[in-house]
Design an enzyme around this catalytic site. Structure first.
Site, PDB file in Angstrom:
ATOM      1  N   GLY A   1      -5.345  -8.843   4.934  1.00  0.00           N
ATOM      2  CA  GLY A   1      -4.982  -8.427   3.579  1.00  0.00           C
ATOM      3  C   GLY A   1      -3.507  -8.212   3.393  1.00  0.00           C
ATOM      4  O   GLY A   1      -3.025  -8.046   2.275  1.00  0.00           O
ATOM      5  N   ILE A   2      -2.721  -8.168   4.483  1.00  0.00           N
ATOM      6  CA  ILE A   2      -1.255  -8.096   4.448  1.00  0.00           C
ATOM      7  C   ILE A   2      -0.779  -6.864   3.671  1.00  0.00           C
ATOM      8  O   ILE A   2       0.278  -6.891   3.046  1.00  0.00           O
ATOM      9  CB  ILE A   2      -0.625  -9.391   3.871  1.00  0.00           C
ATOM     10  CG1 ILE A   2      -1.360 -10.626   4.391  1.00  0.00           C
ATOM     11  CG2 ILE A   2       0.843  -9.484   4.243  1.00  0.00           C
ATOM     12  CD1 ILE A   2      -1.247 -10.877   5.871  1.00  0.00           C
ATOM     13  N   CYS A   3      -1.547  -5.792   3.656  1.00  0.00           N
ATOM     14  CA  CYS A   3      -1.145  -4.526   3.009  1.00  0.00           C
ATOM     15  C   CYS A   3      -0.761  -4.716   1.543  1.00  0.00           C
ATOM     16  O   CYS A   3       0.126  -4.031   1.038  1.00  0.00           O
ATOM     17  CB  CYS A   3       0.001  -3.867   3.774  1.00  0.00           C
ATOM     18  SG  CYS A   3      -0.457  -3.311   5.418  1.00  0.00           S
ATOM     19  N   CYS A   4      -1.417  -5.672   0.890  1.00  0.00           N
ATOM     20  CA  CYS A   4      -1.109  -5.957  -0.515  1.00  0.00           C
ATOM     21  C   CYS A   4      -2.417  -6.119  -1.278  1.00  0.00           C
ATOM     22  O   CYS A   4      -2.790  -7.230  -1.660  1.00  0.00           O
ATOM     23  CB  CYS A   4      -0.244  -7.217  -0.612  1.00  0.00           C
ATOM     24  SG  CYS A   4       0.428  -7.544  -2.253  1.00  0.00           S
TER      25      CYS A   4
ATOM     26  N   THR B   1       0.818  -1.216   0.000  1.00  0.00           N
ATOM     27  CA  THR B   1       0.000   0.000   0.000  1.00  0.00           C
ATOM     28  C   THR B   1       0.852   1.267   0.000  1.00  0.00           C
ATOM     29  O   THR B   1       0.425   2.302  -0.510  1.00  0.00           O
ATOM     30  CB  THR B   1      -0.939   0.028   1.221  1.00  0.00           C
ATOM     31  OG1 THR B   1      -0.173  -0.196   2.413  1.00  0.00           O
ATOM     32  CG2 THR B   1      -2.009  -1.040   1.103  1.00  0.00           C
TER      33      THR B   1
END
Length: 603
Positions: free
Chosen positions: A477-480, A193
């Site tokens: 979401g693992i910032c992806c 992100t």
């Protein structure tokens, strides 16, 4: 086949159970023998189709051949001596941050207690001690990363995101002088992100997300087709991509930077590599060994490599760094002269713009007082890392062997009816998986867990149960966002549905919507990870989620009063309606052909 009806049925709301380190977690035993597996390619066929559960589990009970240790000391001895604080559980979140060595803290504390360090921006003795120390460690860090100080400079930042924003600020300011008043920005779908956010500095939609590697290749063949909003393809541009996916650990091509630089049509386009995840277990000479092929700007997070200190950096190719000196903002000691009073135009002289032999590009970009105590700690961390592991190539070999063991073990778990327990998400299109090849895959596995009837178990439920056992993974979401969208085979309407349904990444999000997960579980390994860490996770999943015999048909579930589909047990399905999402050509689930999940999480 499309899912009938338009009403959402919320399968499971996220409910994260708390954990405690006092009485509820069995301390991990760090005395198990070293059995780091030899890195090797893993054929997909043998991983799930032609290997029985018994043969898989036998691997993790001492029956596989133990490879040669890659460190000077066995890794479990290193764990005992340097990481006693890791005995409080099984830590598998190294991509979040790896764990610091005891010697780093001890050596840092010794220097802090035996020296007097002052603010570097002065000539008094304590300030000069700090300034000299910072200069020395800057060079040490560059050399550790394989970046020749003759060709590269290091700008210290708070973290990798701050390094990215420094580049973005510079391009936003410079873009005001272009015909369009903006700059073109392209980024890869696997971007964190922090890279995605740079698009907000462009105007009129002058940004483009590359949906897969092949689209990047097409752009490099015909760059003009992807600069539609720019008057000329030679206008100002920035192309960014991660060296390693924060979601799956897949490693992306590094040669794109050199190829962009050689294209005459886009000479105004610079490259930005997010190496925060990559640098954790990779020998970075792959990135910086040839300055002519290296990215113009590369960001790293030192705490992901060493665990401590909390510090980031921007490695700048000196031949490209001049563009950063054109940014508007200045602060602290980044200037040599400033006019504020007296009438007439105001002006200032940036240290970065001068770039004398005494100073460098970094002097004009490190705003305010440097975190000089953290930089001192970084110097000690580098020395301890070398003492313990030798070099990053050793770390890479060690982690590659372990992640193969984890990958095979997870995919070998089967229910009594032959159904998959774990679905691992990885790039498709090859006959041989990337696991076992450190140029294609890092020490990360992203997966979801499925019940005997094929229903998905919410990722936050898996993390919560693991947490109770003292096993620490990461989920969501693992910032992806682009990676999640692709891996779980989402379609735009499903993302909009999740948004309107109230899903948000965090403790109050929706883990599953209509049998579709909104995230994944991620396990990641580090330099000091052991086979016991890997086997503990596999055994936990086998014990909690594997159903040895068939008990019910797919689709049989009970519903609560709110019409939310819930599982009959902690290991059963969450949801009951089968759904076959639209296939994604460039990304696939490496599992038996039946695929029923798909989603995207907002990160």
């Amino acid at each position: 086949m499309a899912r009938p009806g338009i009403l959402l049925r919320f399968s499971e709301r996220r409910h994260r159970k708390g954990s405690s380190l006092n009485g509820h977690i069995k301390p991990a035993d760090a005395t198990s023998p070293v059995t780091t597996p030899t890195p090797r390619p893993v054929t997909r066929e043998k991983s799930w189709k032609h290997r029985s559960l018994g043969s898989i589990t036998s691997i993790f009970h001492g029956h596989s051949q133990a490879p040669q240790n890659v460190y000077e000391k066995p890794v479990e001895v290193i764990r005992q001596e340097e990481y006693p604080h890791m005995n409080n559980g099984t830590y598998l979140d190294h991509s979040g941050t790896t764990i610091y060595a005891a010697s780093t803290v001890t050596r840092f504390s010794h220097k802090m207690l035996n020296n007097l360090y002052g603010n570097p921006h002065s000539e008094n003795k304590p300030a000069k001690v700090s300034g000299d120390m910072v200069d020395e460690i800057r060079l040490k860090a560059l050399r550790f990363l394989g970046a020749d100080p003759e060709h590269f400079d290091l700008v210290f930042t708070a973290n990798a995101t701050a390094a990215i924003k420094l580049v973005a600020d510079s391009f936003r300011d410079l873009a005001e002088q272009t015909r369009s008043g903006s700059f073109w920005y392209g980024y890869h779908r696997d971007a964190h992100t922090s890279l995605v956010g740079v698009r907000e500095f462009t105007r009129n939609g002058e940004h483009h997300v590359f949906a897969h590697d092949q689209e990047v290749e097409a752009w490099l063949e015909h760059p003009g087709a992807y600069h539609r909003a720019i008057d000329r393809v030679s206008s100002l541009g920035l192309f960014a991509w991660p060296g390693q996916s924060n979601l799956t650990g897949r490693r992306l091509p590094l040669e794109w930077a050199g190829r962009v630089r050689r294209l005459r049509e886009i000479q105004g386009t610079y490259t930005l590599l997010d190496a925060a995840a990559l640098a954790m277990t990779c020998d970075m000479t792959r990135v910086f060994g040839d300055p002519s092929q290296a990215p113009d700007f590369t960001c790293v997070s030192f705490y992901k490599i060493f665990g401590f200190p909390d510090l980031g950096g921007l490695i700048v190719r000196k031949d490209s760094g001049h563009i950063l000196t054109l940014r508007k903002y200045f602060g602290g000691g980044t200037v040599t002269m400033v006019k504020t009073l007296g009438g007439g135009p105001v002006w200032h002289i940036s240290k970065g713009a001068e770039m004398t032999e005494e100073g460098g590009l970094h002097d004009g970009l490190e705003d305010g007082t440097l975190p000089f105590h953290s930089i001192l700690a970084l110097g000690e961390a580098i020395e301890v890392q070398r003492d313990l592991y030798g070099n990053m190539e050793n770390v890479s070999r060690h982690v590659t062997g372990l992640v193969v063991r984890l990958y095979e073990g997870l995919r070998g778990l089967k229910h009594g009816n032959g159904g998959e327990v774990v679905r691992v998400y990885e790039e498709a299109g090859e006959d041989v998986t990337g696991y076992g090849d450190s140029r294609r895959q890092g020490g990360t596995v992203a997966f979801n867990v499925f019940g005997e009837d094929g229903g998905v178990v919410s990722y936050d439920r898996v993390e919560g149960l693991a947490n109770e056992r003292g096993i620490y993974v990461r989920s969501g979401g693992i910032c992806c966002p682009g990676g999640i969208f692709t891996a779980l085979q989402y379609e735009p309407w499903q993302l909009n549905r999740a948004k309107s349904a109230g899903h948000r990444c965090g403790p109050h999000g929706l883990g599953v919507i209509n049998d579709l997960p909104t995230g994944v579980v991620r396990a990641s390994l580090g330099a000091m990870s052991t086979t016991k860490d890997v086997d503990t996770l596999i055994e936990f999943l086998r014990e909690i989620f594997v159903t040895p015999t068939t008990t019910r048909k797919r689709g049989h579930s009970r519903k609560n009063s709110n019409s939310s589909t819930i599982s009959n047990s902690s290991v059963g399905s969450v949801g009951s309606v089968a759904f076959e999402p639209k296939p994604v050509e460039t990304f696939a689930v490496q599992a038996p052909p039946r695929v029923t999940s798909g989603c995207c999480s907002l990160s």
